[in-house]
Design a protein around this motif. Structure first.
Motif, PDB file in Angstrom:
ATOM      1  N   GLU A   1      -7.410   3.588  -3.734  1.00  0.00           N
ATOM      2  CA  GLU A   1      -8.252   3.413  -2.668  1.00  0.00           C
ATOM      3  C   GLU A   1      -9.617   4.138  -3.081  1.00  0.00           C
ATOM      4  OE1 GLU A   1      -7.259   7.807  -1.813  1.00  0.00           O
ATOM      5  OE2 GLU A   1      -6.218   6.169  -3.083  1.00  0.00           O
ATOM      6  N   GLY A   2      -9.656   5.103  -4.092  1.00  0.00           N
ATOM      7  CA  GLY A   2     -10.876   5.646  -4.516  1.00  0.00           C
ATOM      8  C   GLY A   2     -11.731   4.910  -5.016  1.00  0.00           C
TER       9      GLY A   2
ATOM     10  N   ILE B   1       0.937  -1.279  -0.072  1.00  0.00           N
ATOM     11  CA  ILE B   1       0.070  -0.086   0.042  1.00  0.00           C
ATOM     12  C   ILE B   1       0.790   1.354  -0.085  1.00  0.00           C
ATOM     13  CG2 ILE B   1      -0.187  -0.106   2.650  1.00  0.00           C
ATOM     14  CD1 ILE B   1      -2.978   1.061   1.832  1.00  0.00           C
ATOM     15  N   SER B   2       0.619   2.090  -0.830  1.00  0.00           N
ATOM     16  CA  SER B   2       1.549   3.311  -0.798  1.00  0.00           C
ATOM     17  C   SER B   2       0.806   4.354  -0.081  1.00  0.00           C
ATOM     18  CB  SER B   2       1.303   3.701  -2.460  1.00  0.00           C
ATOM     19  OG  SER B   2       0.300   4.268  -3.073  1.00  0.00           O
ATOM     20  N   LYS B   3       1.500   5.384   0.366  1.00  0.00           N
ATOM     21  CA  LYS B   3       1.139   6.613   0.787  1.00  0.00           C
ATOM     22  C   LYS B   3       2.058   7.580   0.170  1.00  0.00           C
ATOM     23  CE  LYS B   3       4.292   6.312   4.878  1.00  0.00           C
ATOM     24  NZ  LYS B   3       4.858   7.396   5.106  1.00  0.00           N
ATOM     25  N   CYS B   4       1.577   9.002  -0.086  1.00  0.00           N
ATOM     26  CA  CYS B   4       1.966   9.868  -0.827  1.00  0.00           C
ATOM     27  C   CYS B   4       1.940  11.078  -0.109  1.00  0.00           C
ATOM     28  CB  CYS B   4       1.368   9.912  -2.218  1.00  0.00           C
ATOM     29  SG  CYS B   4       1.356   8.504  -3.234  1.00  0.00           S
TER      30      CYS B   4
ATOM     31  N   GLU C   1     -11.574   4.651   4.638  1.00  0.00           N
ATOM     32  CA  GLU C   1     -12.282   3.722   5.424  1.00  0.00           C
ATOM     33  C   GLU C   1     -12.258   2.087   4.814  1.00  0.00           C
ATOM     34  OE1 GLU C   1     -16.364   4.934   5.362  1.00  0.00           O
ATOM     35  OE2 GLU C   1     -15.895   6.654   6.253  1.00  0.00           O
ATOM     36  N   VAL C   2     -12.228   1.865   3.638  1.00  0.00           N
ATOM     37  CA  VAL C   2     -11.882   0.459   3.194  1.00  0.00           C
ATOM     38  C   VAL C   2     -10.481   0.134   3.734  1.00  0.00           C
ATOM     39  CG1 VAL C   2     -11.374  -0.703   1.092  1.00  0.00           C
ATOM     40  CG2 VAL C   2     -13.119   0.981   1.042  1.00  0.00           C
TER      41      VAL C   2
ATOM     42  N   LEU D   1      -2.949   1.593  -4.410  1.00  0.00           N
ATOM     43  CA  LEU D   1      -2.211   2.888  -4.620  1.00  0.00           C
ATOM     44  C   LEU D   1      -3.157   4.124  -4.465  1.00  0.00           C
ATOM     45  CD1 LEU D   1      -0.253   1.772  -7.821  1.00  0.00           C
ATOM     46  CD2 LEU D   1       0.186   1.463  -5.366  1.00  0.00           C
ATOM     47  N   LYS D   2      -2.449   5.016  -4.379  1.00  0.00           N
ATOM     48  CA  LYS D   2      -3.044   6.455  -3.985  1.00  0.00           C
ATOM     49  C   LYS D   2      -3.642   6.854  -5.337  1.00  0.00           C
ATOM     50  CE  LYS D   2      -4.612  10.062  -2.045  1.00  0.00           C
ATOM     51  NZ  LYS D   2      -5.920   9.931  -0.974  1.00  0.00           N
ATOM     52  N   HIS D   3      -4.867   7.335  -5.519  1.00  0.00           N
ATOM     53  CA  HIS D   3      -5.481   7.629  -6.653  1.00  0.00           C
ATOM     54  C   HIS D   3      -5.134   9.028  -6.890  1.00  0.00           C
ATOM     55  CE1 HIS D   3      -8.325   9.707  -4.081  1.00  0.00           C
ATOM     56  NE2 HIS D   3      -9.234   9.918  -4.983  1.00  0.00           N
TER      57      HIS D   3
END
Length: 324
Positions: free
Chosen positions: A153-154, A11-14, A30-31, A105-107
């Motif tokens: 995640e979106g 899981i990415s965080k940006c 939330e997911v 991934l971050k949308h």
């Protein structure tokens, strides 16, 4: 209730998004919060990894005249493509593919987005190209892991997309546990209990995977597992489809047809029609069939993953309802 081993998801965080830093480790979603007890997460922040500060100037993807994408600061135009590409390649190749089951991934992120990133013609108030692309890190994920479940995640807020992703990561983890034993009896059992789930995803792939398990060509066990996994990955990427779902449901219904009262048959078939018209969710039909599995004591159907392809605690239709 089935026992599910924990899939491993990168899981990415940006730093591009304030929301990504809410706990210092993960995307604020939330997911993702709901998944935490059931999934092993490997977190990565590509932007922090290449030394970008926070706060800082925003990033964007710039597409040049050769249709090549560059990661630049949105105002100054300073480029960070090479640093991000080097990190992405090194990090992704360092992962053990046998222990990775998917990516979140971050949308819309110019570094982490995998298919939804805007493309600009340059820094500042430049025009935007039509269409979307992948971020630099997201693009390397697509190329390095082309047959793995990858979502942002979106999109995971959409019921159908979330369900397909969950089916993918939990099914792959179960398969890997079977493949690690290298025993054909385990593969035969895996194929058997997933029959109707796989039928709902792709009858064609199901048939071809059955041929591999039958091993009419007398292949080695290693080759059988390799060929089976290749088709399994393709099958799990097939989009959910109502007509294929109905086909699988009717096959299961066939087990009970002769034992049901006429009114029960009419009720079920009426609900099939309502499902086809998008007026009732798939879960209604699954609940009806599962009640008959219990009532008529069908051990083979009791084990079918169609009825519980991932932990039931993760089943949630409280989003927009688009997918049900």
């Amino acid at each position: 209730m089935r026992d599910f081993p924990k899939p491993t998801v990168v899981i990415s965080k940006c730093l591009e998004h304030e929301a990504c830093r809410y706990d210092g480790t993960m995307i604020k979603s939330e997911v993702v919060d709901v998944l935490k007890p059931y999934v092993n997460f490997i977190t990565v922040c590509p932007e922090m990894a290449i030394g970008l500060p926070s706060p800082r100037e925003a990033l964007r993807i710039m597409r040049d005249e050769n249709k090549e994408d560059h990661l630049i600061f949105s105002k100054s135009g300073v480029e960070k493509t090479e640093e991000m590409a080097t990190f992405s390649k090194t990090f992704l190749e360092s992962l053990d593919k046998n222990h990775i089951d998917g990516f979140i991934l971050k949308h819309r992120s110019p570094s982490c987005g995998f298919n939804d990133v805007k493309m600009y013609k340059g820094p500042g108030k430049s025009n935007i190209f039509p269409g979307k692309t992948a971020g630099i890190f997201g693009g390397y994920v697509n190329r390095t892991y082309p047959d793995y479940p990858v979502e942002n995640e979106g999109r995971l807020r959409h019921f159908n997309i979330r369900e397909q992703f969950l089916i993918g990561i939990f099914t792959l983890r179960l398969f890997k546990e079977v493949s690690e034993t290298g025993q054909m009896k385990g593969l035969i059992k895996f194929h058997s209990v997933n029959k109707y789930l796989f039928m709902a995803l792709s009858p064609g792939y199901l048939k071809n995977m059955g041929k591999i398990v039958a091993n009419h060509d007398n292949l080695s066990e290693d080759m059988i597992f390799e060929q089976y996994e290749a088709l399994l990955r393709k099958l799990l990427l097939q989009p959910m489809n109502r007509s294929r779902n109905v086909n699988a449901l009717l096959h299961v219904y066939g087990y009970f047809k002769k034992d049901l009262a006429d009114a029960e048959k009419v009720y079920f078939l009426d609900n099939i029609e309502l499902y086809s018209q998008k007026k009732v969710p798939f879960s209604v039909l699954i609940a009806i069939l599962r009640s008959w599995v219990i009532r008529f004591n069908q051990p083979y159907l009791t084990e079918q993953t169609l009825f519980e392809p991932y932990p039931k605690e993760l089943f949630d239709v409280t989003d927009s309802g688009k997918g049900i």
